[in-house]
Design an enzyme around this catalytic site. Sequence first.
Site, PDB file in Angstrom:
ATOM      1  N   TYR A 553       1.077  -1.068  -0.209  1.00 31.68           N
ATOM      2  CA  TYR A 553       0.179  -0.017  -0.201  1.00 31.68           C
ATOM      3  C   TYR A 553       1.293   1.136   0.407  1.00 31.68           C
ATOM      4  O   TYR A 553       1.015   1.787  -0.901  1.00 31.68           O
ATOM      5  CB  TYR A 553      -1.089   0.029   1.225  1.00 31.68           C
ATOM      6  CG  TYR A 553      -2.125   1.494   1.192  1.00 31.68           C
ATOM      7  CD1 TYR A 553      -3.243   1.639   0.256  1.00 31.68           C
ATOM      8  CD2 TYR A 553      -1.649   2.230   2.303  1.00 31.68           C
ATOM      9  CE1 TYR A 553      -4.231   2.163   0.173  1.00 31.68           C
ATOM     10  CE2 TYR A 553      -2.895   3.422   2.328  1.00 31.68           C
ATOM     11  CZ  TYR A 553      -4.298   3.431   1.501  1.00 31.68           C
ATOM     12  OH  TYR A 553      -4.233   4.157   1.588  1.00 31.68           O
ATOM     13  N   LYS A 557       1.181   4.127  -2.733  1.00 32.75           N
ATOM     14  CA  LYS A 557       0.900   5.652  -2.279  1.00 32.75           C
ATOM     15  C   LYS A 557       1.986   6.329  -2.855  1.00 32.75           C
ATOM     16  O   LYS A 557       1.549   7.802  -2.840  1.00 32.75           O
ATOM     17  CB  LYS A 557       0.211   5.125  -0.825  1.00 32.75           C
ATOM     18  CG  LYS A 557      -1.397   4.813  -1.094  1.00 32.75           C
ATOM     19  CD  LYS A 557      -2.240   5.669  -1.621  1.00 32.75           C
ATOM     20  CE  LYS A 557      -3.827   5.707  -1.043  1.00 32.75           C
ATOM     21  NZ  LYS A 557      -5.116   6.169  -2.050  1.00 32.75           N
TER      22      LYS A 557
END
Length: 656
Positions: A553, A557
């Site tokens: 993640y 990002k």
Amino acid sequence: MKSRWQEQGARKSKDDLLALRVYTSRLLGGDPALVLQGGGNTSVKLNITNLFGEPEEVLYVKGSGWDLAAIEKQGFAPVRLDLLKRMAGLDHLTDIEMVRNQRAAMTDPSAPNPSVEAILHAIIPFKFVDHTHADSVVAVSNTKNGEARIKEIYGRHVLIVPYVMPGFILARKVFEMTREIDWRRLEGMILLHHGVFTFSNDAKESYTRMIRLVTKAEEYLKKKKAAVHFAKAKINDDLPGLANIRQAVSRARNSAVIARWNPGNRQVAFANHPKARTIATRGPLTPDHVIRTKRIPAIIGQDPQKGVERFVKEYRQYFLRHATAGLKPLDPAPRWAVWPGYGTISFGTTLDETNIINDITEHTIDAILQAEKLGGWQALPEKDIFEIEYWELEQAKLNKSTGAPVFQGKIALVTGAASGIGRACAETLQAQGAVVAALDIDPAITKIFKQPEALGIICDVTKPRAIEKAVSATVRRFGGLDILISNAGTFPPSATIAQTDQSSWQKSLNINLNSHQILMKACIPYLELGVDPAVVIIASKNVPAPGPGAGAYSVAKAGLTQLARVAALELAAKNIRVNVVHPNQVFDTAIWTKKVLEARAKHYKMSVQEYKTSNLLKTEITSRDVANLAATMAGPVFGKTTGAQVPIDGGNERVI
Ligand code: ZN
């Protein structure tokens, strides 16, 4: 024209003349070939008993701002008849004096302003008076030999009134023309370039006469083979061209507009008419349309912007030709355009406005083409149109609106919009005036965001073709793109790098990073043609402050944030701003399943509740909070900021 009168419908209002007035007014209002968008007006004269027990005659006339199609009893303004009749006899009366005295003569001060035609209604000596701007009658009248044709159709039983300004001047004209006339021999009145009046002491008879008179004009058009039919049009597509035109119109109007492109058979036939440029620019169907459509449309040529620029230049000249001292010009932007090869476009700061204009121009096109078959479309001279456009009573109708919402006329696209932050962003932008294309892979999106105000599109953002189609659908529907909220995301299961499953890693990169680049690439050509365009990227607190176990993640990002920074550098020259929000602990989103929440809480050795508010401000952050920040970043507050990263996390020591 078919009568829509139904004994059953009328019977309910039999002994209540005002209710009967409402009934037949709605019949008229329900037929767009008779009245369009607030046009036309009706009245009934009633005997009432006043406060002192004395009998009094009162004219209940359509109040301004009401539409005949949906009028109610309270939509009629009650004005003492005697005063209105005396006003008709005055030699001179200004509009301001007329309105003030009419208001003062109302038996209910909370009723709406009476129609500008109230005095005319008053001097017609029948209980029921109906007035429409029937297409067919105006089409015949707006031709080279219009007056002679109208006489040929109606003979002597109809009073033919030459064009004068509506309001007191028209009432005064009719007052003079009918001094010596026996009204009983008249079936109605035709106002050249304007419309039809019928009247009777019986509601049904007055309505029926309207249908009869209009039918005569329709039959005349048929007899003269002037009826129009349209072949099925081949729909061409030039979406960058459309966005370009919209941008030029927005600039001229100094306000973002929605552009409703209409590639219908009628619109394409008209735009492709060999004489489109001359017949489209002679003037409107009836003078009151000028308030909505301006006098003429822009004609788009090879270079889309130039057509708009020419309109603006000519509008300014038109203003100077007719303006009196002290008059302020209205914005010079066209309200509709004729786009050869493609159809027509209507422009409005709201969807409603574009639809009203689209309606009016549809009827205008028919009338122009019919009149062309009758020897040539001839609208009123531009000076008469100008007088209506700048008539203070008409201006007052438009100026009622107060402060516009911040995103009025703006077009936004939001991904991941079926839930959480995306949904909140789409709803927030919409609440602040934008029209929104809401994308999500969840099919529920089409039900959550319904047309026409929003466009819910099912879209897998990892598929370039699906993205392209969704962006095209947005531009086709609203005319361009100004705001992109790139939000779609996924939160993979917590795993250390050593434990990470490769497909889970790849999926995170695909959705949290790659899809944003695909989307940006598809949107940039349109954002370049947008109005104060802005991109807002929804990243994560994990970028400045990553946590163990969330590599897939955090890395995606972080890449996304870097993508935004590069975009800010590349797009600044195009005036497109790109800013990033870093939310944290937004627990009302789809990615925060109970399982994920518990796992993260456990990781930090906290209870779920402690984890939820584990920030410096000890506050919970909602999707709505993030949406408010994202919308603000897309708006004028951040008008001079690009490349910024703003946390919304309740305060985090590691970020600070
Ligand atoms: Zn009228």
